[in-house]
Enzyme design. Structure first.
Site, PDB file in Angstrom:
ATOM      1  N   CYS A 198       3.721   8.818   2.887  1.00 48.92           N
ATOM      2  CA  CYS A 198       2.325   9.526   3.529  1.00 48.92           C
ATOM      3  C   CYS A 198       2.340  11.132   3.335  1.00 48.92           C
ATOM      4  O   CYS A 198       3.245  11.348   2.764  1.00 48.92           O
ATOM      5  CB  CYS A 198       2.234   9.084   5.037  1.00 48.92           C
ATOM      6  SG  CYS A 198       1.980   7.316   5.368  1.00 48.92           S
TER       7      CYS A 198
ATOM      8  N   GLY B 213      -0.784   9.072  -0.234  1.00 45.78           N
ATOM      9  CA  GLY B 213      -1.452   8.006   0.422  1.00 45.78           C
ATOM     10  C   GLY B 213      -2.866   7.747  -0.046  1.00 45.78           C
ATOM     11  O   GLY B 213      -3.786   8.717   0.088  1.00 45.78           O
TER      12      GLY B 213
ATOM     13  N   ASN C  90       5.150  11.061   8.428  1.00 44.08           N
ATOM     14  CA  ASN C  90       5.434  10.674   7.023  1.00 44.08           C
ATOM     15  C   ASN C  90       6.853   9.994   7.136  1.00 44.08           C
ATOM     16  O   ASN C  90       7.819  11.140   7.540  1.00 44.08           O
ATOM     17  CB  ASN C  90       5.617  11.718   6.303  1.00 44.08           C
ATOM     18  CG  ASN C  90       6.065  11.751   4.734  1.00 44.08           C
ATOM     19  OD1 ASN C  90       6.506  12.455   4.091  1.00 44.08           O
ATOM     20  ND2 ASN C  90       5.941  10.351   4.193  1.00 44.08           N
ATOM     21  N   GLY C  91       7.186   8.926   6.802  1.00 46.34           N
ATOM     22  CA  GLY C  91       8.436   8.170   7.038  1.00 46.34           C
ATOM     23  C   GLY C  91       8.315   6.983   7.584  1.00 46.34           C
ATOM     24  O   GLY C  91       7.476   6.169   7.647  1.00 46.34           O
TER      25      GLY C  91
ATOM     26  N   TYR D 156       9.098  10.855  -8.594  1.00 45.17           N
ATOM     27  CA  TYR D 156       7.878  10.474  -8.789  1.00 45.17           C
ATOM     28  C   TYR D 156       6.748  10.820  -7.754  1.00 45.17           C
ATOM     29  O   TYR D 156       5.844  11.374  -8.054  1.00 45.17           O
ATOM     30  CB  TYR D 156       7.873   8.862  -8.612  1.00 45.17           C
ATOM     31  CG  TYR D 156       6.548   8.208  -8.818  1.00 45.17           C
ATOM     32  CD1 TYR D 156       5.935   8.086  -9.789  1.00 45.17           C
ATOM     33  CD2 TYR D 156       6.027   7.516  -7.585  1.00 45.17           C
ATOM     34  CE1 TYR D 156       4.613   7.604  -9.885  1.00 45.17           C
ATOM     35  CE2 TYR D 156       4.960   6.813  -7.671  1.00 45.17           C
ATOM     36  CZ  TYR D 156       4.162   6.849  -8.845  1.00 45.17           C
ATOM     37  OH  TYR D 156       2.775   6.175  -8.836  1.00 45.17           O
TER      38      TYR D 156
END
Length: 469
Positions: free
Chosen positions: A9, A35, A110-111, A251
């Site tokens: 995210c 996302g 985020n996580g 990536y």
């Protein structure tokens, strides 16, 4: 559609700017790669919070100008989501916003919290009612139940009850709080714009709105911003290793971003150089699987002294869904997104560089496409080690049984994808590349390659329950 690990995210926040919601929209645009399932913005005018959330891309959810008139105020947070915990559902869109006894609060995360199921179960037994299936909601419930008086203390009290990866942005009527977990798994940085403070998962969001990058928010650091300015806290007493996610460099992050105090682009090029040094091959040219394989392929070509060519052209206008033709077209999904250039490939010995292989199905189709375009030899080089273990810190990884390198040797994978040769960059090469561009003491998390998880999983003693074996 593509055989890749999915992004986690992205979070964005701004405090003290009259166009907070509009700038948050632009920040989310820059973070869209993190996302694509849903997105949302919550703003504050100093009195109340307002929200707009929806399923889909940022441009689709915020496609009408009048949406921003309903998001007033000089502070806002935003979120782009790919589900890692909880399903792909409107109810799981973030930021999550709630009203409770002390006012309103919104959070963007985020996580992934590895003990969220245990915390949620305990909360439900004591009367909490959840409206989403996302792990992030457990944090909101913990804040609402916290006994401390100040908001900062309540947030600290709550976060000390969860374990895992989190880069968070909280918004109340009068404050913006940004915090990273003590291990620093996910990136989060700080900037300024015309006197306003800005936080974002990646620095590319600052570049778009012309904010001035200040620094990375440190692992275990909490930034509190209000009308008096910014204060920094380090509330977590327990000392843990700094283990940022190494796959961000391979990536996830955009190559023009600065994360974990390093620019991504030169690191990725160095991965390619390391590959060329360790696994040279007699070939005529180097091509990349676009777009994520491009920097490593350029580094490989430079180190090997081979020409770099655009042998695969990507269609950038392909959505996540499409209607397949009734008459079967071989490799339809890959062909929709990538097209080989016969004039470049025909009769050539080709090195094709990609960042990773997950299940192997897409790599197999790409190799066959290159051969069908007339390539004489196809040598595959991967700028990361074999992905053999799932991630539990915010990446949507398949179970271990779906990861081809968990059950097949490199020679077996080469035969499966029909490559003449296949070589991966090893873990030592990854770390050697990173050491050239930053602090040698940082101990990156490489659990998806090594199986060495920095944070244990509460109450799950049998690793079979985690899908590891």
């Amino acid at each position: 559609m593509f055989d890749k690990l999915h992004e986690e995210c992205g979070v964005f926040g701004i405090f003290g700017h009259p166009e907070a919601a509009n700038l948050t929209y632009l920040g989310l645009y820059a973070l869209q790669h993190r996302g694509q399932e849903s997105c949302g913005i919550v703003s504050s005018d100093g009195i109340q919070l307002k929200a707009h959330l929806g399923m889909g891309l940022v441009a689709d959810v915020f496609k009408h100008d009048d949406i921003f008139t309903k998001l007033p105020g000089s502070s806002a947070i935003g979120h782009v989501r790919y589900s890692t915990a909880g399903g792909n559902d409107m109810k799981n869109c973030q930021p999550i916003m709630v009203d409770y006894s002390r006012g309103s609060i919104a959070v963007a995360h985020n996580g992934n919290l590895v003990n969220a199921p245990e915390v949620r179960s305990a909360l439900e037994k004591s009367g909490s009612i959840f409206s989403t299936t996302a792990d992030t909601e457990t944090i909101v419930h913990l804040i609402a139940r916290a006994k401390s008086e100040s908001l900062v203390e309540r947030v600290c009290e709550s976060l000390q009850q969860v374990k895992g990866a989190y880069s968070l942005a909280f918004l109340t009527e009068t404050r913006l709080i940004a915090v990273r977990d003590p291990s620093g798994f996910r990136p989060l940085s700080l900037a300024k714009l015309d006197g306003a403070f800005v936080v974002a998962s990646e620095s590319c969001a600052f570049d778009l709105i012309e904010a001035e990058y200040i620094r990375e928010i440190e692992p275990g650091e909490m930034i509190v911003i209000d009308k008096k300015g910014m204060k920094s806290y380090f509330p977590f007493k327990e000392k843990v290793r700094n283990t940022p996610c190494i796959f961000e460099y391979i990536y996830f992050a955009r190559p023009d971003s600065r994360i974990f105090n390093r620019m991504v682009y030169p690191v990725r090029k160095e991965f390619g150089r390391q590959l060329a040094r360790k696994y040279p091959v007699d070939a005529d040219l180097v091509i990349a699987v676009p777009d994520s394989g491009m920097p490593a392929a350029m580094g490989f070509a430079e180190e090997a002294g081979l020409p770099f060519e655009l042998g695969l052209i990507r269609n950038h206008y392909v959505g996540r869904t499409f209607i397949e033709p009734q008459q079967s077209i071989r490799h339809f999904g890959v062909k929709l997104k990538l097209n080989p250039v016969r004039e470049i490939l025909e009769g050539k010995r080709v090195v094709v560089v990609d960042d990773s292989i997950v299940r192997g199905t897409t790599s197999r189709k790409i190799v066959k496409m290159i051969r069908n375009a007339g390539a004489k030899e196809v040598h595959v080089r991967i700028s990361s080690p074999p992905t053999s273990y799932p991630c539990f810190y915010g990446i949507d990884t398949p179970s271990r049984k779906e990861l081809i390198s968990a059950s097949h040797s490199i020679d077996e994978i080469a035969r499966y994808i029909t490559a003449d040769t296949l070589c991966y960059l090893d873990i030592a090469g990854l770390h050697a590349a990173l050491r050239q561009f930053g602090d040698h003491k940082v101990d990156f998390c490489d659990a998806c390659f090594s199986g060495e998880y920095p944070i244990r999983f509460p109450r799950l003693t049998d690793t079979n329950q985690l899908g590891l074996f």
